[in-house]
Each structure stands twice: as structure tokens, then as C-alpha cells.
Design a protein around this motif. Structure first.
Motif, short mmCIF file in Angstrom:
data_model
loop_
_atom_site.label_atom_id
_atom_site.label_comp_id
_atom_site.label_asym_id
_atom_site.label_seq_id
_atom_site.Cartn_x
_atom_site.Cartn_y
_atom_site.Cartn_z
N LYS A 154 0.83 -1.22 0.00
CA LYS A 154 0.00 0.00 0.00
C LYS A 154 0.86 1.26 0.00
N GLY A 155 2.15 1.11 -0.31
CA GLY A 155 3.02 2.28 -0.39
C GLY A 155 3.67 2.68 0.92
N ILE A 156 3.44 1.93 1.98
CA ILE A 156 4.00 2.28 3.30
C ILE A 156 5.52 2.17 3.28
N GLY A 157 6.04 1.13 2.65
CA GLY A 157 7.49 0.97 2.56
C GLY A 157 8.15 2.17 1.89
N SER A 158 7.52 2.70 0.85
CA SER A 158 8.06 3.88 0.17
C SER A 158 7.99 5.11 1.06
N ILE A 159 6.95 5.20 1.88
CA ILE A 159 6.87 6.30 2.86
C ILE A 159 8.05 6.20 3.82
#
Length: 155
Positions: free
Chosen positions: A76-81
Motif C-alpha cells: 500500500k506504499g507504506i514501505g516507500s513512505i
């Protein structure tokens, strides 16, 4: 998207092993580095959903020692955050390079880091064989070497 907040774990606070163990095999392995790291938690307003441990390798290099996201928030894009936050922290503290190591069998992790601007720049041969008491398997393969990836920070 939710209203996420970052908080740094106070050195006197309890170490969030339940999150760190999502990315590392044993508490003993985590204890090899965690006491010299700054630990960041990402909170979604209800619970801590991710963790990141950063270690100062030198005056110019900051290393991501551990990064993990709870299962319900993966893809859900958390790693990129988390990667953006690591880059921000590194830049604010005038580091030139942000590095991370992952298993040679961690194909998904390697792709993730490359997608976030990291490039492969080294291999630590037999790292997982020499540093863990029992063989560890990922993607049906025994973990042997650690792949080192770096992101060079620009102004």
C-alpha cells in the motif's frame, strides 16, 4: 490515505520487537544492532504499523538496519513512505549515502529498494551462514549472501 505520524522511540522505551521481527529472524540478531540505532515508528492513528531502525555507519553514511510493515498494510506504499522518511532524515543530518542490506534470496526486497532509488553496490559473502546459527530459507532458497544497496543523496 490515513493520517500517518512518525515518532522516534525513546532510548528508555520498550523496543518494538514484535515489529522488528517481521524483518529479522531472531531477537538475538536484532540485539546485535538495535541498541546503537534510532528507531522510528509509523502510526496510523490506532496502532504502530511500521518500524525503521537507522544506524550511523560513519559521518557520511546512514544505514537502514531494519524496516518492516505489518501485513495488513503491505503493498500500500507504506514501505516507500519509510524510504522517503529515511532519505529525509539522512539529508537533514548531512549524510551523503543511505545504505541497506538484504538477502540474496530477497528478490522482492531488492526490487523494492531499486524502485526507491537504491543501486546494488556490494555483496557480503556468506553473511547469513556465518551470522545465524541455523540455515534460513526464503523463496525456497537458503539465504547465504547479503546484497548491499546504496542511495546517494543529493542536495
Amino acid at each position: 490515505m490515513e493520517n500517518f505520524t512518525f515518532k522516534i522511540v525513546n532510548p528508555d522505551s520498550e523496543i518494538p520487537y514484535h515489529l522488528l521481527l517481521l524483518a529479522d529472524e531472531t531477537r538475538e540478531a536484532i540485539d546485535q544492532y538495535i541498541f546503537n540505532c534510532e528507531i522510528y515508528l509509523l502510526h496510523d492513528g490506532i496502532e504502530n504499523i511500521a518500524v525503521m531502525a537507522l544506524y550511523k555507519n560513519s559521518d557520511t553514511e546512514l544505514e537502514i538496519k531494519n524496516v518492516a510493515v505489518i501485513e495488513s498494510y503491505r503493498s500500500k506504499g507504506i514501505g516507500s513512505i519509510l524510504m522517503d522518511k529515511a532519505k529525509e532524515i539522512a539529508k537533514e543530518n548531512q549524510y551523503k549515502t543511505l545504505t541497506v542490506g538484504t538477502s540474496d534470496t530477497g528478490f522482492q526486497q531488492i526490487r523494492f529498494y531499486e524502485k526507491n532509488g537504491f543501486i546494488k553496490n556490494g555483496i557480503l559473502k556468506n553473511f547469513f551462514i556465518e551470522n545465524y546459527p541455523v540455515p534460513i530459507y526464503e523463496n525456497g532458497l537458503q539465504m547465504r549472501d547479503m546484497v548491499i544497496l546504496s542511495h546517494h543523496l543529493t542536495e
